[in-house]
Design an enzyme around this catalytic site. Structure first.
Site, PDB file in Angstrom:
ATOM      1  N   ASP A 125      -8.236 -10.704  -5.660  1.00 55.03           N
ATOM      2  CA  ASP A 125      -8.009  -9.684  -4.648  1.00 55.03           C
ATOM      3  C   ASP A 125      -6.519  -9.574  -4.309  1.00 55.03           C
ATOM      4  OD1 ASP A 125      -8.858  -7.723  -2.902  1.00 55.03           O
ATOM      5  OD2 ASP A 125      -9.708  -9.085  -1.421  1.00 55.03           O
ATOM      6  N   HIS A 126      -6.206  -8.823  -3.267  1.00 58.40           N
ATOM      7  CA  HIS A 126      -4.839  -8.478  -2.852  1.00 58.40           C
ATOM      8  C   HIS A 126      -3.774  -9.508  -3.231  1.00 58.40           C
ATOM      9  CE1 HIS A 126      -5.985  -5.098  -0.162  1.00 58.40           C
ATOM     10  NE2 HIS A 126      -7.124  -5.766  -0.091  1.00 58.40           N
ATOM     11  N   GLU A 198      -6.104  -8.992   6.918  1.00 55.89           N
ATOM     12  CA  GLU A 198      -6.917  -9.559   5.847  1.00 55.89           C
ATOM     13  C   GLU A 198      -6.188 -10.716   5.211  1.00 55.89           C
ATOM     14  OE1 GLU A 198     -10.258  -9.462   2.899  1.00 55.89           O
ATOM     15  OE2 GLU A 198      -9.938  -8.955   4.997  1.00 55.89           O
ATOM     16  N   HIS A 242      -9.132  -2.960   7.181  1.00 54.35           N
ATOM     17  CA  HIS A 242      -9.884  -4.201   6.996  1.00 54.35           C
ATOM     18  C   HIS A 242     -10.547  -4.611   8.304  1.00 54.35           C
ATOM     19  CE1 HIS A 242      -7.101  -5.122   3.418  1.00 54.35           C
ATOM     20  NE2 HIS A 242      -8.312  -4.942   2.935  1.00 54.35           N
ATOM     21  N   HIS A 279     -11.275   0.148  -0.241  1.00 57.04           N
ATOM     22  CA  HIS A 279     -10.938  -1.082   0.477  1.00 57.04           C
ATOM     23  C   HIS A 279     -11.391  -0.980   1.935  1.00 57.04           C
ATOM     24  CE1 HIS A 279      -7.665  -3.040  -2.249  1.00 57.04           C
ATOM     25  NE2 HIS A 279      -8.762  -2.732  -2.896  1.00 57.04           N
ATOM     26  N   ASN A 301     -14.802  -3.096  -1.725  1.00 58.27           N
ATOM     27  CA  ASN A 301     -14.630  -4.468  -1.246  1.00 58.27           C
ATOM     28  C   ASN A 301     -15.434  -4.703   0.029  1.00 58.27           C
ATOM     29  OD1 ASN A 301     -12.811  -4.610  -3.315  1.00 58.27           O
ATOM     30  ND2 ASN A 301     -11.020  -4.984  -2.045  1.00 58.27           N
TER      31      ASN A 301
END
Length: 372
Positions: A125-126, A198, A242, A279, A301
């Site tokens: 992920d990110h 996040e 998020h 996202h 996500n």
């Protein structure tokens, strides 16, 4: 015409199991990309769930098995470090525990996923600019695995350089994508910013206009990456945040994805040419999700909602069995009665898993990732 109609009917009825190369276990390369193309054609998305332990990995796989559908497991940088062990050193600029945790997590999924009988993506992920050493370490593991097995360790990786100027974002993505293409790794990149907090990255204070990409921004990504390879997805911003917030606090505009597609189609000459990622999916309305799917979203996500589900399983167990969890000996059945069968971690961890499985299944249903 009749022959063409028969071909179209075949693809309309085609199961994801018929995508070339797809089998139970971790999918990579052409098989993984074929699954995303299949999702786009069938107007569904494959949810990606952040995992921090073998227990959460197992819960995601269990849900996938119950539905007999493909699933995605992803590891964040912080989640990867936790997977390896919070006590391990994880120095800035080195991130050795994060590299180790992600690699070990990917190997774990590779070993257990076939037993669950479903295709599974392993994704990172990110990855912000300051976390690039983590990305480099995973790529090194991919290269070693490819040399030994003819495929990368992971299915895909995400670069999140959305905090950088767009030109630099795309330039760095292109540099890494050139390394990824020979390994047949899928790249996910972000253009525009996902708000909220996040995994230690706080975008809660960004200006609202940065939460919405423009057609020109998104097309620049295509211009920068398409000459290198086709296997990339774009996390374009359409108001995403998020976490979970009260209704009305977040204004999603998934119809913008349709505008991005139309702009790109006018340049490229192909209808809906782009592959999008959604996202900040936790807490999103079903109508917004449906609009996003119709505009080319193939992955979404989910993290916050499954975190809560995992905790809620334990919370409900404690509330139901509180009298048996106050000491090793003594409970409502008698002062000398043992409580081992209640505080054994296998008991309460399993309750967390069961609750998380239900939320993963719900996520799959929201994204139409179900069998007819």
């Amino acid at each position: 015409k009749q022959q063409k109609s028969c071909v179209l009917d075949f693809f309309a009825a085609m199961s994801f199991w018929e995508v070339p190369g797809v089998q139970a276990g971790v999918v990579t390369g052409d098989a993984a990309w074929g699954l995303l193309k299949h999702a786009k054609e069938k107007v569904f998305a494959i949810p990606a769930f952040n995992c921090t332990s073998t227990s959460t990995v197992n819960a995601v796989l269990e849900a996938g098995r119950e539905l007999n559908r493909p699933i995605m497991i992803q590891f964040s940088e912080g989640g990867s470090a936790f997977f390896a062990g919070k006590s391990l050193p994880n120095e800035k600029g080195v991130l050795q525990a994060s590299i180790l945790g992600a690699v070990v997590g990917a190997h774990y999924v590779r070993n257990v996923a076939p037993a669950y009988g479903i295709p599974c993506f392993v994704h990172s992920d990110h990855c912000a600019k300051k976390l690039l050493p983590w990305f480099d370490g995973m790529l090194e593991a991919d290269q070693g695995f490819f040399a030994a097995h003819g495929e990368p360790l992971f299915s895909s990786h995400m670069l999140d350089l959305s905090e950088e100027p767009d030109e630099e974002n795309i330039e760095i993505c292109a540099k890494y994508f050139k390394r990824m293409v020979p390994l047949k790794l899928i790249l996910e990149m972000e253009i525009g910013i996902t708000g909220g907090v996040e995994d230690g990255v706080d975008n809660s204070g960004v200006s609202k206009e940065k939460l919405y990409s423009t057609p020109e921004d998104v097309y620049k990504v295509h211009e920068g990456l398409a000459p290198i390879g086709e296997m990339f997805t774009i996390a374009a911003a359409f108001g995403n945040v998020h976490g979970v917030y009260k209704a009305g606090n977040v204004k999603l505009q998934p119809e913008l994805l349709g505008n991005f597609q139309k702009f790109a189609a006018g340049k490229i000459g192909t209808e809906k040419p782009l592959f999008f990622v959604f996202h900040g999916g936790s807490g999103s309305g079903k109508e917004d999700i449906a609009t996003a799917l119709s505009n080319g979203v193939v992955k979404m996500n989910v993290d916050t909602d499954t975190q809560w589900a995992y905790w809620e399983g334990l919370l409900n167990f404690y509330k139901a069995k509180e009298g048996y969890l106050q000491g090793q000996i003594g409970n409502p059945d008698g002062p000398e009665k043992p409580n081992k069968s209640y505080y054994d971690p296998r008991k309460w961890v399993r309750e967390s898993e069961v609750c998380m499985v239900s939320r993963v299944i719900e996520g799959c249903k929201d994204l139409k990732n179900v069998n007819a």
